[in-house]
Design a protein around this motif. Structure first.
Motif, PDB file in Angstrom:
ATOM      1  N   PRO A 159      -3.815  -0.060   1.986  1.00 36.23           N
ATOM      2  CA  PRO A 159      -3.711   0.060   0.820  1.00 36.23           C
ATOM      3  C   PRO A 159      -4.295   1.435  -0.246  1.00 36.23           C
ATOM      4  O   PRO A 159      -4.783   1.957   0.204  1.00 36.23           O
ATOM      5  N   THR A 160      -3.621   1.666  -1.647  1.00 35.34           N
ATOM      6  CA  THR A 160      -3.196   2.779  -2.016  1.00 35.34           C
ATOM      7  C   THR A 160      -5.091   3.420  -2.362  1.00 35.34           C
ATOM      8  O   THR A 160      -5.690   3.994  -1.822  1.00 35.34           O
TER       9      THR A 160
ATOM     10  N   GLY B 298       0.961  -1.313  -0.055  1.00 38.00           N
ATOM     11  CA  GLY B 298      -0.291   0.208  -0.111  1.00 38.00           C
ATOM     12  C   GLY B 298       0.895   1.026   0.345  1.00 38.00           C
ATOM     13  O   GLY B 298       2.014   1.151   0.181  1.00 38.00           O
TER      14      GLY B 298
END
Lengths: 340, 340
Positions: free
Chosen positions: B158-159, B54
């Protein structure tokens, strides 16, 4: 919050309005930074920012239970910032972020807490460290002793830096960054009410600025800050992790006269006394002089000295003032509890 | 270390041999992992490994001072792992690493500490979390109450996940993942020696596996775990951070009959009771059913229910059983100190 008669109550730890108000008025305003101001239950840190500084995160924690909580040279708050920042620095990291967990005893004067929090904020600010997340608990009177603080720290280790006890080699030199046992002597003097005029405060300080230039040298093998257990505990950790020995020269140990006095008076050993701002550095003989020069350039390192060297025989030894060598044991317990 | 008569002594916190032996025999063997086994004063974590998962690090801390330290459904150790792991999970992160700071009271039976440490190790292992660095302090008898534990946690978000109280919008639905107040009721029953047969333990659990699939949905706006201060404290935090209001439907609150009984008996409000394994989730109306379905698929979420919605008017309200709406205030203090 500055009314001198106000004290911590159980409500300050309850998750209700009283706690919210204390967090806002005291912690958020003192530690002010964008991560904390997000007011989420935890900080969110950019991995891209961290990765630009190196390839490894250093992560460490300590709880602080020192008694007394105020002492010449600092308080439990400065200790909680310096101690954890120093554990990051000696791993080779640039200290970046701290968490902070308070356990408060009901009845603690709010003015004491404010003094401690302000000192933490100032110490962190000076060191370029952000206190980004925290927690407060309150226990009833008698359930804790005034205040305990835990800090956990995150820093980034530059890719080229590979320090660790396992890097130590026979023939390496052992250097300390200054006089031994200042913190231990100050606390002992206070706690046992010895009433000695030591003319010295705790050496509690952030060591990262003094450590940083060492990262450019190859030949620096391992660093530690010598806190609880003193330099002796570090020597044993290094010996055990490397499978090698260390021989220290008693004549070479930098010790302030007042600290030597208190040790001789009580039959104690400055090597076992706690420090809060002293490095133990193990380096190859080739860079010994360069390391000493770097340390001595920094105000915290003017008394830096080589105190011994690494040997093949896996034992920690002390060469006494008269040249007699004896094994240096790790004591079962340090003489002074709650030193940090 | 399993002799039933052995207790913690001041030597266990001194930095000397006694402390080293306890760390090796108890902590290193229980928490066994490559980072801890490095035996450095802090863990070194690969930023490349973290960055693959992430773009942001979540970093959070809590100290645990619960009384009593053993209770139906867990102990202070399970709580210290679950609580901090859950704070990471509700930020959207996968919990990865924990630090652990023990403050022990002289006289604590070593067998009690062993039970707590084993429970921490098992809880962490089940959740895929590594306890990578730690610290132990001992204070004299009466200087603390048996054992306090601080954990700080690191996870990776996470992105695509952008959860936070500021994402909340009017019209959003407020969901809880199960029955309210189980932990608070269990501790109250024990502490006040009410002697009620609740037929229920603390809900102390790691929530990350239940939270993980929510990260794939757009329309999930904010999560928190409702611990100290209960669901009510979370509603107020959400309202304040978003500048919006929340209206809760009393009839919709999932509460176990035994917990409702203890609340009615004592005139307390389950919304203010602590939980240790319950989510409050704010989602857009479009994904309400999908979120409920995901939660109910997990054993910890079978009683998940929508309990209210977000309103324009910045106030937290409760629609009572008879339809009358009243403002829900955040109490000055929760009725039960040292709940976590």
């Amino acid at each position: 919050m500055s009314d001198r008669n106000e004290v911590i109550t159980m409500a300050h730890g309850s998750g209700g309005r009283a706690m919210q108000q204390m967090i806002e008025r005291m912690f958020l305003s003192a530690f002010d930074n964008p991560w904390l101001n997000e007011r989420e239950d935890g900080a969110r840190l950019s991995l891209a920012d961290l990765s630009r500084q190196g390839d490894r995160l250093a992560f460490t924690t300590d709880s602080y239970v020192i008694d007394p909580i105020f002492f010449p040279g600092g308080n439990i708050g400065t200790l909680a910032v310096c101690g954890t920042a120093n554990d990051l620095a000696v791993s080779g990291a640039t200290p970046a972020y701290l968490s902070c967990g308070f356990i408060l005893e009901e009845g603690l004067p709010l003015s004491d807490l404010q003094t401690i929090v302000s000192a933490m904020a100032q110490t962190a600010r000076e060191a370029g460290i952000a206190i980004v997340t925290g927690d407060t608990k309150v226990v009833q009177r008698g359930g804790a002793d005034k205040i305990f603080i835990n800090t956990a720290g995150i820093g980034v280790i530059p890719t080229a830096v590979r320090w660790g006890a396992k890097m130590i080699q026979a023939g390496d030199k052992v250097i300390v960054s200054g006089t031994l046992g200042d913190h231990g002597a100050v606390i002992l003097n206070l706690r046992e009410q010895l009433g000695m005029d030591l003319g010295v405060g705790s050496d509690c300080a952030v060591l990262a600025p003094m450590v940083a230039p060492l990262r450019a040298l190859s030949g620096v093998h391992a660093l530690r800050d010598a806190t609880r257990g003193g330099v002796n505990a570090i020597l044993h950790e290094f010996s055990e992790a490397s499978g090698l020995g260390i021989c220290i020269d008693e004549n070479a140990l930098p010790v302030k006269p007042a600290v030597r006095g208190i040790c001789e008076l009580l039959g104690l050993e400055p090597l076992n006394f706690a420090n809060e701002g002293k490095l133990v550095v193990v380096v190859s003989a080739q860079v010994e002089e360069a390391v000493l020069a770097i340390l001595r350039q920094h105000p915290l390192g003017v008394d830096a000295a080589t105190i011994g060297e690494v040997t093949e025989h896996p034992q920690v030894c002390l060469r006494g003032a008269l040249g007699v060598i004896r094994q240096l044991m790790l004591p079962h317990a340090e003489p002074l509890p709650r030193i940090c």
